[in-house]
Motif scaffolding. Sequence first.
Motif, PDB file in Angstrom:
ATOM      1  N   LEU A  41      42.685  50.147  31.696  1.00  0.00           N
ATOM      2  CA  LEU A  41      41.484  49.449  32.140  1.00  0.00           C
ATOM      3  C   LEU A  41      41.682  48.962  33.572  1.00  0.00           C
ATOM      4  CD1 LEU A  41      38.711  48.096  31.562  1.00  0.00           C
ATOM      5  CD2 LEU A  41      39.997  46.108  30.733  1.00  0.00           C
ATOM      6  N   SER A  42      40.716  49.230  34.428  1.00  0.00           N
ATOM      7  CA  SER A  42      40.761  48.708  35.793  1.00  0.00           C
ATOM      8  C   SER A  42      39.367  48.239  36.185  1.00  0.00           C
ATOM      9  CB  SER A  42      41.259  49.768  36.778  1.00  0.00           C
ATOM     10  OG  SER A  42      40.336  50.843  36.876  1.00  0.00           O
ATOM     11  N   ILE A  43      39.316  47.137  36.920  1.00  0.00           N
ATOM     12  CA  ILE A  43      38.042  46.558  37.343  1.00  0.00           C
ATOM     13  C   ILE A  43      38.164  46.132  38.804  1.00  0.00           C
ATOM     14  CG2 ILE A  43      36.294  44.802  36.889  1.00  0.00           C
ATOM     15  CD1 ILE A  43      37.522  44.444  34.098  1.00  0.00           C
ATOM     16  N   ASP A  44      37.254  46.608  39.638  1.00  0.00           N
ATOM     17  CA  ASP A  44      37.220  46.120  41.012  1.00  0.00           C
ATOM     18  C   ASP A  44      35.793  45.736  41.390  1.00  0.00           C
ATOM     19  OD1 ASP A  44      35.830  48.340  42.486  1.00  0.00           O
ATOM     20  OD2 ASP A  44      37.554  49.488  41.806  1.00  0.00           O
ATOM     21  N   VAL A  45      35.698  44.859  42.364  1.00  0.00           N
ATOM     22  CA  VAL A  45      34.414  44.327  42.814  1.00  0.00           C
ATOM     23  C   VAL A  45      34.260  44.670  44.289  1.00  0.00           C
ATOM     24  CG1 VAL A  45      32.999  42.255  43.043  1.00  0.00           C
ATOM     25  CG2 VAL A  45      34.630  42.443  41.153  1.00  0.00           C
ATOM     26  N   GLN A  46      33.147  45.307  44.628  1.00  0.00           N
ATOM     27  CA  GLN A  46      32.949  45.781  45.994  1.00  0.00           C
ATOM     28  C   GLN A  46      31.584  45.351  46.509  1.00  0.00           C
ATOM     29  OE1 GLN A  46      33.037  50.031  46.332  1.00  0.00           O
ATOM     30  NE2 GLN A  46      33.453  50.014  48.528  1.00  0.00           N
ATOM     31  N   TYR A  47      31.554  44.812  47.743  1.00  0.00           N
ATOM     32  CA  TYR A  47      30.285  44.444  48.368  1.00  0.00           C
ATOM     33  C   TYR A  47      29.426  45.694  48.498  1.00  0.00           C
ATOM     34  CZ  TYR A  47      27.345  41.378  51.247  1.00  0.00           C
ATOM     35  OH  TYR A  47      26.323  40.595  51.734  1.00  0.00           O
ATOM     36  N   ASN A  65      32.831  47.770  39.376  1.00  0.00           N
ATOM     37  CA  ASN A  65      33.296  49.068  38.897  1.00  0.00           C
ATOM     38  C   ASN A  65      34.284  48.872  37.746  1.00  0.00           C
ATOM     39  OD1 ASN A  65      32.046  50.783  41.073  1.00  0.00           O
ATOM     40  ND2 ASN A  65      33.355  49.491  42.342  1.00  0.00           N
ATOM     41  N   VAL A  66      33.897  49.320  36.578  1.00  0.00           N
ATOM     42  CA  VAL A  66      34.754  49.204  35.391  1.00  0.00           C
ATOM     43  C   VAL A  66      35.178  50.609  34.977  1.00  0.00           C
ATOM     44  CG1 VAL A  66      34.966  48.338  33.033  1.00  0.00           C
ATOM     45  CG2 VAL A  66      33.503  47.133  34.675  1.00  0.00           C
ATOM     46  N   MET A  67      36.476  50.850  35.007  1.00  0.00           N
ATOM     47  CA  MET A  67      37.015  52.173  34.680  1.00  0.00           C
ATOM     48  C   MET A  67      37.926  52.058  33.458  1.00  0.00           C
ATOM     49  SD  MET A  67      35.814  54.022  37.282  1.00  0.00           S
ATOM     50  CE  MET A  67      36.874  55.468  37.452  1.00  0.00           C
ATOM     51  N   TYR A  68      37.881  53.080  32.613  1.00  0.00           N
ATOM     52  CA  TYR A  68      38.771  53.124  31.449  1.00  0.00           C
ATOM     53  C   TYR A  68      39.286  54.541  31.298  1.00  0.00           C
ATOM     54  CZ  TYR A  68      40.698  51.894  26.899  1.00  0.00           C
ATOM     55  OH  TYR A  68      41.563  51.638  25.855  1.00  0.00           O
ATOM     56  N   ASN A 101      36.291  43.612  57.355  1.00  0.00           N
ATOM     57  CA  ASN A 101      37.295  42.665  56.845  1.00  0.00           C
ATOM     58  C   ASN A 101      36.931  42.094  55.476  1.00  0.00           C
ATOM     59  OD1 ASN A 101      38.841  42.940  59.217  1.00  0.00           O
ATOM     60  ND2 ASN A 101      37.606  41.375  60.249  1.00  0.00           N
ATOM     61  N   LEU A 102      36.077  42.799  54.739  1.00  0.00           N
ATOM     62  CA  LEU A 102      35.754  42.369  53.381  1.00  0.00           C
ATOM     63  C   LEU A 102      36.103  43.507  52.426  1.00  0.00           C
ATOM     64  CD1 LEU A 102      34.552  39.938  51.873  1.00  0.00           C
ATOM     65  CD2 LEU A 102      32.346  41.099  51.906  1.00  0.00           C
ATOM     66  N   PRO A 103      37.371  43.623  52.036  1.00  0.00           N
ATOM     67  CA  PRO A 103      37.814  44.750  51.212  1.00  0.00           C
ATOM     68  C   PRO A 103      37.392  44.594  49.757  1.00  0.00           C
ATOM     69  CG  PRO A 103      39.598  43.209  51.524  1.00  0.00           C
ATOM     70  CD  PRO A 103      38.446  42.676  52.324  1.00  0.00           C
ATOM     71  N   LYS A 104      37.708  45.621  48.965  1.00  0.00           N
ATOM     72  CA  LYS A 104      37.466  45.540  47.530  1.00  0.00           C
ATOM     73  C   LYS A 104      38.299  44.414  46.930  1.00  0.00           C
ATOM     74  CE  LYS A 104      36.397  50.377  46.449  1.00  0.00           C
ATOM     75  NZ  LYS A 104      36.826  51.549  45.640  1.00  0.00           N
ATOM     76  N   MET A 105      37.768  43.805  45.884  1.00  0.00           N
ATOM     77  CA  MET A 105      38.485  42.748  45.185  1.00  0.00           C
ATOM     78  C   MET A 105      38.789  43.209  43.768  1.00  0.00           C
ATOM     79  SD  MET A 105      36.072  39.598  46.390  1.00  0.00           S
ATOM     80  CE  MET A 105      34.622  40.585  46.010  1.00  0.00           C
ATOM     81  N   LYS A 106      39.925  42.851  43.271  1.00  0.00           N
ATOM     82  CA  LYS A 106      40.277  43.156  41.902  1.00  0.00           C
ATOM     83  C   LYS A 106      39.839  42.011  40.991  1.00  0.00           C
ATOM     84  CE  LYS A 106      42.358  47.167  42.121  1.00  0.00           C
ATOM     85  NZ  LYS A 106      41.864  48.343  41.371  1.00  0.00           N
ATOM     86  N   ALA A 107      39.125  42.341  39.945  1.00  0.00           N
ATOM     87  CA  ALA A 107      38.764  41.325  38.968  1.00  0.00           C
ATOM     88  C   ALA A 107      39.942  41.115  38.029  1.00  0.00           C
ATOM     89  CB  ALA A 107      37.529  41.757  38.184  1.00  0.00           C
ATOM     90  N   SER A 108      40.190  39.890  37.656  1.00  0.00           N
ATOM     91  CA  SER A 108      41.272  39.607  36.713  1.00  0.00           C
ATOM     92  C   SER A 108      40.734  39.747  35.291  1.00  0.00           C
ATOM     93  CB  SER A 108      41.816  38.194  36.929  1.00  0.00           C
ATOM     94  OG  SER A 108      40.809  37.232  36.692  1.00  0.00           O
ATOM     95  N   PHE A 109      41.580  40.160  34.372  1.00  0.00           N
ATOM     96  CA  PHE A 109      41.167  40.251  32.972  1.00  0.00           C
ATOM     97  C   PHE A 109      42.383  40.022  32.095  1.00  0.00           C
ATOM     98  CE2 PHE A 109      41.946  44.497  34.654  1.00  0.00           C
ATOM     99  CZ  PHE A 109      42.815  45.069  33.732  1.00  0.00           C
ATOM    100  N   GLU A 110      42.120  39.477  30.914  1.00  0.00           N
ATOM    101  CA  GLU A 110      43.191  39.187  29.976  1.00  0.00           C
ATOM    102  C   GLU A 110      42.707  39.410  28.553  1.00  0.00           C
ATOM    103  OE1 GLU A 110      44.048  34.891  29.592  1.00  0.00           O
ATOM    104  OE2 GLU A 110      42.629  34.638  31.235  1.00  0.00           O
ATOM    105  N   SER A 114      36.979  38.191  34.926  1.00  0.00           N
ATOM    106  CA  SER A 114      36.367  37.229  35.838  1.00  0.00           C
ATOM    107  C   SER A 114      36.639  37.624  37.284  1.00  0.00           C
ATOM    108  CB  SER A 114      36.897  35.818  35.575  1.00  0.00           C
ATOM    109  OG  SER A 114      38.292  35.754  35.835  1.00  0.00           O
ATOM    110  N   TYR A 115      35.746  37.197  38.172  1.00  0.00           N
ATOM    111  CA  TYR A 115      35.928  37.433  39.599  1.00  0.00           C
ATOM    112  C   TYR A 115      35.193  36.343  40.378  1.00  0.00           C
ATOM    113  CZ  TYR A 115      31.162  39.349  39.546  1.00  0.00           C
ATOM    114  OH  TYR A 115      29.807  39.507  39.402  1.00  0.00           O
ATOM    115  N   THR A 116      35.587  36.148  41.627  1.00  0.00           N
ATOM    116  CA  THR A 116      34.957  35.165  42.504  1.00  0.00           C
ATOM    117  C   THR A 116      34.691  35.824  43.846  1.00  0.00           C
ATOM    118  OG1 THR A 116      36.192  33.382  41.424  1.00  0.00           O
ATOM    119  CG2 THR A 116      35.165  32.875  43.540  1.00  0.00           C
TER     120      THR A 116
END
Length: 247
Positions: free
Chosen positions: A183-189, A227-230, A195-204, A215-217
Amino acid sequence: MSSSGASPSPDASLASPTQEHAQVTELVVRTVIDPREEADKVRSNGPGLHRGVVGKPCYFSVDYSRAEGGKLGVSLVSPRQIVQRRAQLVRAPPESGYHYMFTPVCGGDHIVKVTYAGEHVPGSPFRVPVAKTSPTVQKNPMWIKAAANAAEVKCSGPGLTGGIVGRQATFTVDTRSAGDGELSIDVQYDKFVENLPKMKASFELNPADGSYFASYTTPEAGLYRINVMYGGQPVHGSPFLAKIEPR
């Protein structure tokens, strides 16, 4: 020959308004606040509203900035009233990014009630299953052991559609019917910003049901792609488009 009659005086009622005409009546308009409508504007999120483990702090936040005319109420009911005081809600430390926390001292369902103007906010009362111990998880639980079926992954939660700048947006990812995969999750504008790169969402892992709490901020307002990939493939609905509002 001068006129013997004096010019008539103007009508006094027209020349100088009477006191009655001079008075101004002030109309006071009072806005009637609908408690139910205001309570619906409150948003609650955070892992502490979804699951917990005995002896470990459970954090969550409550955003009532868009509601008005009411008082916020937050309370906790634990399975055993005898330990209620030890498991009581307290203000979380500022650096945690949350408003409230509680540390359960027994397993079982804990009930968190969040009200505004005397009405329950969306989702309240929250049933928080608390496990006695943390689940046994492999050191690398994301390792691909078999072919995964991304189409069977189910995502839900408010963080998939929107949020507020600087505040945690949350959602859940259920992979239980999708086989073993990474599972991978990233957040992209949605637009290119220097100077605003992709962010990784945390998950547990959620020990209560085996799903994942993500979650992400975001640092700025605007549209973001979640983007949610499995198993290397996008899940159903991905990428999700979330509108992040300014504070």
